[in-house]
Enzyme design. Sequence first.
Site, PDB file in Angstrom:
ATOM      1  N   ARG A 287      -6.839  -0.706  -7.528  1.00 34.88           N
ATOM      2  CA  ARG A 287      -7.196   0.400  -6.614  1.00 34.88           C
ATOM      3  C   ARG A 287      -7.310   1.662  -7.466  1.00 34.88           C
ATOM      4  O   ARG A 287      -6.424   1.931  -8.282  1.00 34.88           O
ATOM      5  CB  ARG A 287      -6.160   0.586  -5.492  1.00 34.88           C
ATOM      6  CG  ARG A 287      -6.229  -0.497  -4.413  1.00 34.88           C
ATOM      7  CD  ARG A 287      -5.425  -0.105  -3.174  1.00 34.88           C
ATOM      8  NE  ARG A 287      -6.195   0.692  -2.233  1.00 34.88           N
ATOM      9  CZ  ARG A 287      -5.638   1.311  -1.178  1.00 34.88           C
ATOM     10  NH1 ARG A 287      -4.338   1.221  -0.959  1.00 34.88           N
ATOM     11  NH2 ARG A 287      -6.382   2.009  -0.350  1.00 34.88           N
TER      12      ARG A 287
ATOM     13  N   ASN B 165      -5.698  12.207  -0.177  1.00 29.85           N
ATOM     14  CA  ASN B 165      -4.843  11.416   0.717  1.00 29.85           C
ATOM     15  C   ASN B 165      -5.749  10.662   1.685  1.00 29.85           C
ATOM     16  O   ASN B 165      -6.980  10.814   1.652  1.00 29.85           O
ATOM     17  CB  ASN B 165      -3.853  12.326   1.461  1.00 29.85           C
ATOM     18  CG  ASN B 165      -2.765  11.522   2.163  1.00 29.85           C
ATOM     19  OD1 ASN B 165      -2.156  10.634   1.565  1.00 29.85           O
ATOM     20  ND2 ASN B 165      -2.511  11.800   3.434  1.00 29.85           N
ATOM     21  N   LYS B 166      -5.146   9.860   2.527  1.00 32.51           N
ATOM     22  CA  LYS B 166      -5.886   9.006   3.460  1.00 32.51           C
ATOM     23  C   LYS B 166      -6.997   9.773   4.176  1.00 32.51           C
ATOM     24  O   LYS B 166      -6.807  10.913   4.602  1.00 32.51           O
ATOM     25  CB  LYS B 166      -4.879   8.425   4.466  1.00 32.51           C
ATOM     26  CG  LYS B 166      -5.445   7.534   5.544  1.00 32.51           C
ATOM     27  CD  LYS B 166      -6.319   6.402   5.013  1.00 32.51           C
ATOM     28  CE  LYS B 166      -5.596   5.546   3.988  1.00 32.51           C
ATOM     29  NZ  LYS B 166      -6.567   4.680   3.236  1.00 32.51           N
TER      30      LYS B 166
ATOM     31  N   ASP C 207      -2.187  10.646  -2.679  1.00 26.39           N
ATOM     32  CA  ASP C 207      -2.449   9.570  -3.648  1.00 26.39           C
ATOM     33  C   ASP C 207      -2.683  10.120  -5.047  1.00 26.39           C
ATOM     34  O   ASP C 207      -2.468   9.443  -6.041  1.00 26.39           O
ATOM     35  CB  ASP C 207      -3.635   8.733  -3.196  1.00 26.39           C
ATOM     36  CG  ASP C 207      -3.236   7.888  -2.002  1.00 26.39           C
ATOM     37  OD1 ASP C 207      -3.239   8.413  -0.879  1.00 26.39           O
ATOM     38  OD2 ASP C 207      -2.852   6.720  -2.216  1.00 26.39           O
TER      39      ASP C 207
ATOM     40  N   GLN D  32      -2.703   2.585   9.723  1.00 27.54           N
ATOM     41  CA  GLN D  32      -1.385   2.699   9.096  1.00 27.54           C
ATOM     42  C   GLN D  32      -0.424   3.502   9.972  1.00 27.54           C
ATOM     43  O   GLN D  32       0.778   3.236   9.988  1.00 27.54           O
ATOM     44  CB  GLN D  32      -1.504   3.372   7.718  1.00 27.54           C
ATOM     45  CG  GLN D  32      -2.100   2.505   6.630  1.00 27.54           C
ATOM     46  CD  GLN D  32      -3.604   2.639   6.550  1.00 27.54           C
ATOM     47  OE1 GLN D  32      -4.281   2.961   7.522  1.00 27.54           O
ATOM     48  NE2 GLN D  32      -4.161   2.388   5.378  1.00 27.54           N
TER      49      GLN D  32
ATOM     50  N   ARG E   8       0.854  -1.186   0.000  1.00 30.62           N
ATOM     51  CA  ARG E   8       0.000   0.000   0.000  1.00 30.62           C
ATOM     52  C   ARG E   8       0.891   1.237   0.000  1.00 30.62           C
ATOM     53  O   ARG E   8       2.096   1.146   0.173  1.00 30.62           O
ATOM     54  CB  ARG E   8      -0.957  -0.015   1.207  1.00 30.62           C
ATOM     55  CG  ARG E   8      -0.234  -0.439   2.454  1.00 30.62           C
ATOM     56  CD  ARG E   8      -0.452   0.332   3.677  1.00 30.62           C
ATOM     57  NE  ARG E   8      -0.451   1.740   3.548  1.00 30.62           N
ATOM     58  CZ  ARG E   8       0.639   2.515   3.684  1.00 30.62           C
ATOM     59  NH1 ARG E   8       1.826   1.995   3.948  1.00 30.62           N
ATOM     60  NH2 ARG E   8       0.554   3.821   3.569  1.00 30.62           N
ATOM     61  N   GLY E   9       0.232   2.402  -0.164  1.00 30.56           N
ATOM     62  CA  GLY E   9       1.001   3.634  -0.335  1.00 30.56           C
ATOM     63  C   GLY E   9       1.185   3.843  -1.832  1.00 30.56           C
ATOM     64  O   GLY E   9       1.539   2.899  -2.559  1.00 30.56           O
ATOM     65  N   ALA E  10       0.918   5.068  -2.292  1.00 30.71           N
ATOM     66  CA  ALA E  10       0.837   5.304  -3.735  1.00 30.71           C
ATOM     67  C   ALA E  10       2.093   4.862  -4.512  1.00 30.71           C
ATOM     68  O   ALA E  10       1.992   4.084  -5.470  1.00 30.71           O
ATOM     69  CB  ALA E  10       0.518   6.782  -3.977  1.00 30.71           C
TER      70      ALA E  10
HETATM   71  O1  MRU Z   1      -4.790   3.107   1.763  1.00 27.63           O
HETATM   72  P1  MRU Z   1      -3.318   3.369   1.773  1.00 27.63           P
HETATM   73  O2  MRU Z   1      -2.629   2.907   3.010  1.00 27.63           O
HETATM   74  O3  MRU Z   1      -2.653   2.877   0.504  1.00 27.63           O
HETATM   75  O4  MRU Z   1      -3.225   4.956   1.750  1.00 27.63           O
HETATM   76  C1  MRU Z   1      -1.952   5.538   1.673  1.00 27.63           C
HETATM   77  C2  MRU Z   1      -1.949   7.009   1.792  1.00 27.63           C
HETATM   78  O5  MRU Z   1      -2.972   7.657   1.860  1.00 27.63           O
HETATM   79  C3  MRU Z   1      -0.611   7.661   1.732  1.00 27.63           C
HETATM   80  O6  MRU Z   1      -0.609   8.836   2.486  1.00 27.63           O
HETATM   81  C4  MRU Z   1      -0.281   8.001   0.265  1.00 27.63           C
HETATM   82  O7  MRU Z   1      -0.432   6.880  -0.546  1.00 27.63           O
HETATM   83  C5  MRU Z   1       1.085   8.520   0.115  1.00 27.63           C
HETATM   84  S1  MRU Z   1       2.288   7.269   0.373  1.00 27.63           S
HETATM   85  C6  MRU Z   1       3.811   7.908   0.184  1.00 27.63           C
END
Ligand code: MRU
Length: 331
Positions: free
Chosen positions: A85, A240-241, A230, A189, A47-49
Site C-alpha cells: 500500500r 487521510n481517508k 496516513d 470503516q 488496515r490503519g497506518a
Molecule cells: O484504508 P484504511 O482503512 O487503511 O485507511 C485508514 C485511515 O485513513 C486512518 O484514518 C489512518 O490510517 C490513521 S489510523 C490510526
Amino acid sequence: MSFVQTVAWVDEQLRLIDQTQLPDKEVFLDLSTTDELIAAIRRLSVRGAPAIGVAGAFGVALAARQANGDETEFRKNAESVRASRPTAVNLAWAVDRTLAFALNGHADDWERRAVEEAQRILDEDLDLSRRMAEHGLTVLPDPATVLTHCNTGGLATAGGGTALGVVLEAGRRGRSVSVFVDETRPLLQGARLNTWELERVGIPYQLQCDGAAASTLASGRVDVVLVGADRIAANGDAANKIGTFAVALAARHANVPFYVVAPRSTFDLSLASGTDIPIEQRPAEEVRSFRSAAAAPANARVWNPAFDVTPAEFITGWISERGVERPPFPT
Ligand code: MRU
C-alpha cells in the site's frame, strides 16, 4: 491498553484480526508467507497506518524465512511487502527499520532479529497510543461531542489508537464523551469498526452518512473534530481517508477545531507538501457494490481514491506522542 489484539506474532506466524469480517464475525488469520500478508494488507484485513506498519515489520520476518539466507531474495520479499500500500508511510518506515536491523546480524539470525525488531515496534506503538491520548485529552472539553472520520482506534494500531484512541481513553477515565461517526464510504470503516470499538467500551455514538457531516458541524452539535493520518508532509498537509478534507472544510465553515492525531512515524518530513504524497487508487468494485450487493450498474466508471490531503491551513493542531505540534515540525 488495547482492547483488541490487532496484530500479534504467535507460533512463528503473523496473527491478524480480519477487519473485513467485522463487526459480524471475529475471525483471526494466521499468515506464514509474504504473499498472504500482501493480500491481507491489500484487501484491508489489516488496515490503519500504524497497524499496517507493525504487520509489515513482522512481514520482514516472513521475508527472511522465505529467503533462506539469500540477501537479494530477502530484500526483494521485504520490498514487495513495503509496496503493498503506497500512502501510509508507516508501512515503508517499519519495513525499512526492521530490514536494516535484521541485516545487521548473521543470515541465520535474520528471522529472529526481524521478529525482535517488529515486536519492539509493536510495543512502542502501545506506548505511543498512550502518549497521544494524554495530549489529545488536553484539547477535549468535558463533556465533549467529537466528530470523526474513518477508524483510528485499537484496530488501526497495535495500541489503543490515535484519534479514536483519545475518545476511548476519555471514556475509560469516566469523562462524558459522545461521537458522531461518519460511516466512511466506500468500505465503511466508521460504520463497521468505530461502532464495534465504541460499543465495547460503552461510549455513546450516532452513526451518520458521510454527507451529513457538514450540516452536523454547522448545527453547532460538535465541539471538536479528531481524525488520524496516513502521511503528514513537512508543511503539515495531511493525507487521510477519502472524505477527511470535506470534513475539514465544513469544520472551518462552522468554526469547529479540527485536529489530526498521529504518531511521529506518520510524519514524512522528506516531503515538502501534501502534493507529493502518493494517493492509492482502489478497485472500482468497492464503489459499485458493498460485499455482494450491487450499488451501481456493473459497468459504471469509477474514481476511487482511498485518501485525500487536507491542507495544513485547515488543521488546528497535529497531536503526536510529543504533544500538540505545529509546522515547521522539528526532526
Ligand atoms: O484504508 P484504511 O482503512 O487503511 O485507511 C485508514 C485511515 O485513513 C486512518 O484514518 C489512518 O490510517 C490513521 S489510523 C490510526
